[in-house]
Design a protein around this motif. Structure first.
Motif, PDB file in Angstrom:
ATOM      1  N   THR A  11       4.458   3.886   3.285  1.00 23.27           N
ATOM      2  CA  THR A  11       4.358   2.870   2.244  1.00 23.27           C
ATOM      3  C   THR A  11       4.647   1.521   2.882  1.00 23.27           C
ATOM      4  O   THR A  11       5.600   1.401   3.663  1.00 23.27           O
ATOM      5  N   ASP A  49       2.407   9.857   4.275  1.00 27.00           N
ATOM      6  CA  ASP A  49       2.325   9.077   5.508  1.00 27.00           C
ATOM      7  C   ASP A  49       3.272   7.882   5.474  1.00 27.00           C
ATOM      8  O   ASP A  49       4.341   7.916   6.047  1.00 27.00           O
ATOM      9  N   SER A  89       0.841  -1.194   0.000  1.00 31.17           N
ATOM     10  CA  SER A  89       0.000   0.000   0.000  1.00 31.17           C
ATOM     11  C   SER A  89       0.876   1.245   0.000  1.00 31.17           C
ATOM     12  O   SER A  89       2.029   1.213   0.440  1.00 31.17           O
ATOM     13  N   TYR A  90       0.312   2.325  -0.503  1.00 35.18           N
ATOM     14  CA  TYR A  90       1.009   3.608  -0.568  1.00 35.18           C
ATOM     15  C   TYR A  90       0.053   4.700  -0.123  1.00 35.18           C
ATOM     16  O   TYR A  90      -1.018   4.886  -0.713  1.00 35.18           O
ATOM     17  N   ARG A  91       0.440   5.385   0.946  1.00 40.68           N
ATOM     18  CA  ARG A  91      -0.357   6.498   1.464  1.00 40.68           C
ATOM     19  C   ARG A  91       0.518   7.747   1.431  1.00 40.68           C
ATOM     20  O   ARG A  91       1.379   7.943   2.296  1.00 40.68           O
TER      21      ARG A  91
END
Length: 530
Positions: A201, A199, A194-196
């Motif tokens: 990864t 914030d 996931s990548y935010r």
């Protein structure tokens, strides 16, 4: 000078053997990293900035790569050689798979070379690394040749900065597809979970990685902008590795037997640059002492730039602001580097000389200026800018500081919205041409020069000298030409160098980290101590 044939890489297990060995190698160890610089994209060709590159190195490999001491090593290419003055041939590693199981081939490399310099809306791209390539020839699935207009001995080094993407996923994919994870499929040691943005990864280990499985089954790669928060995180055990260790905390962390400090002289220069883009229009963020607009940008006068440079006490910056974690300099490479010029000295602090130069340039009473800086990108970046502003104000240039988050700073900087600004540049190739091409080279999309020249500095004589050096095969002669270019930048005060950073990482007990000259923070550098 004879052509240099590069060594081949060490023999590695085949992908099939690696897959068989993976269960034995894999252990359920997790790693949490706290970084101080904010990545802005998962697209490996979007922005030539260290946080972006550090992040995407977990997913994508390169033909060649640099080790922790910036030495070139084989990667997706097992070997390379110059078959003629203008042709480089690379032999690719067999058995490498993309994360989706497809085979890696020379066609993927050809696709990458075409895409890397042409990503829309890039605030600072990768065109400088492939500028010499005029044609790509796919000889067979594991052999590729790069044709250049002239001899270009640095090509294997420059290709260490181009992360390879696949044609079957990348064709038609935009930066948004990488950020969404749809196109973030590489050959690298980790897969994307996931990548935010802004914030964290999350990565999962690629057990079929061609180098062998990494020791960490999961990696949480977190952006922690606040210095105190990074320190608190590692002291509390919430973070296993942190970079950009705050200079105020280094001594305390060294005394804590639960932690270790790793350090190395870095390749990162912190410098100031002024706007050269407005020659016939009113300048931005500068005015006379009454706040009235100036008709012409004073920064176009080299006497003004030199005055601002010698108004700065670099020793004070290194000692008081950086607390011994930086070394004052007058150029962009540390001593001992290829093309370091010993004749270019650190500018001497000379406030009276600065006032005289300002008067000669027509500003005996000075003027007003805004110095723009990121506040979450480099160690003590905003504090450094504040100190510089005070020094400039003392010689008559009344300076205000505008400190911005990196994401905002980078976007606005690419649009030439600033005048004087604080910046950083890491010469990851370990020699002078990297900055000469990308920062001082005249901005030209067709020639792929000046990709990160957001100030739009232009000097035809310097461009020609840089080009001559790039095409010179003899190392000694090329170094002389590059040293001459370093001296020219100094004479012109094309930039105002401040200091070179020493890179620091802190790790929790039981974990070691191999410090890198290029300052990149990667899970691949962390290892269990037992």
């Amino acid at each position: 000078m004879s052509f240099v044939r590069q060594r081949t890489g060490r023999v590695l297990l085949s992908a099939a053997l690696l897959a068989m060995a993976a269960p034995a190698l894999a252990q359920d160890r997790n790693l949490t990293i706290g970084i101080g610089g904010s990545p802005t994209s998962l697209d490996p060709h979007f922005y030539n900035a260290s946080p972006n590159i550090s992040l995407t190195m977990h997913l994508f490999d390169r033909l060649t790569e640099q080790d922790a001491q910036a030495r070139i090593q084989p990667a997706l290419a097992e070997s390379w050689r110059a078959v003629s003055a203008t042709v480089w041939e690379f032999k690719l590693r067999p058995g490498v798979k993309w994360h989706d199981g497809r085979d890696f081939t020379a066609d993927d490399v050809a696709f990458t070379i075409g895409r890397a310099p042409n990503v829309p809306n890039s605030p600072g791209g990768f065109g400088g690394f492939v500028r010499a390539i005029t044609r790509v020839e796919v000889v067979d699935p594991l052999t590729i040749r790069f044709h250049t207009a002239a001899a270009h001995p640095l090509l294997p080094t420059e290709l260490a900065s181009i992360q390879i993407i696949s044609r079957h996923v990348g064709e038609g994919a935009a930066t948004e597809d990488y950020n969404a994870g749809r196109a973030a499929i590489g050959t690298g040691p980790y897969r994307l979970v996931s990548y935010r943005p802004g914030d964290r990864t999350e990565f999962a280990r690629n057990d079929a990685y061609w180098k062998g499985a990494e020791p960490w089954s999961r990696v949480s790669y977190r952006f922690v902008a606040n210095d105190a928060a990074r320190t608190a995180g590692i002291l509390a055990g919430d973070l296993d590795v942190i970079d950009q260790v705050p200079s105020t905390d280094i001594a305390r962390l060294r005394r804590d037997n639960r932690l270790s400090i790793a350090e190395i002289q870095g390749l990162r220069l912190i410098y100031l640059m002024t706007d050269f883009s407005r020659t016939d229009t009113a300048p931005v963020l500068v005015s006379d002492n009454e706040g009235r607009p100036l008709a012409r940008n004073p920064m176009l006068d080299s006497r003004v730039r030199r005055a601002l440079s010698i108004a700065i006490d670099r020793e004070a910056l290194a000692d008081r602001i950086m607390e011994g974690t930086a070394k004052p300099t007058g150029q962009w490479l540390p001593p001992g580097s290829f093309s370091y010029n010993p004749a270019v000295q650190t500018p001497r602090h000379d406030p009276e000389g600065a006032r005289r130069l300002l008067a000669e340039a027509g500003f005996p009473q000075g003027f007003r200026l805004t110095l723009t800086t990121p506040n979450d990108r480099y160690p003590n970046d905003a504090r450094t800018a504040q100190a510089v502003a005070q020094m400039w104000s003392r010689v008559g240039v009344r300076t205000a500081v505008d400190a911005l988050p990196w994401t905002s700073y980078a976007a606005r900087n690419s649009r030439q919205e600033f005048n004087a600004r604080l910046a950083g540049w890491g010469s990851v190739t370990g020699e002078a041409s990297y900055m000469l091409v990308n920062i001082f080279g005249t901005y030209n999309r067709e020639r792929r020069t000046g990709a990160s020249n957001n100030s739009r500095y232009s000097n035809a004589e310097l461009d020609a000298l840089t080009a001559r050096a790039a095409g010179t095969l003899d190392d000694a002669e090329r170094e002389k030409l590059l040293q001459e270019a370093v001296a020219m930048v100094d004479r012109e005060t094309a930039m105002i160098p401040l200091f070179q950073l020493v890179n620091f990482w802190a790790t929790r007990r039981g974990i070691t980290y191999e410090p890198r000259m290029d300052e990149r923070t990667v899970a691949m550098g962390a290892r269990p101590a037992n």
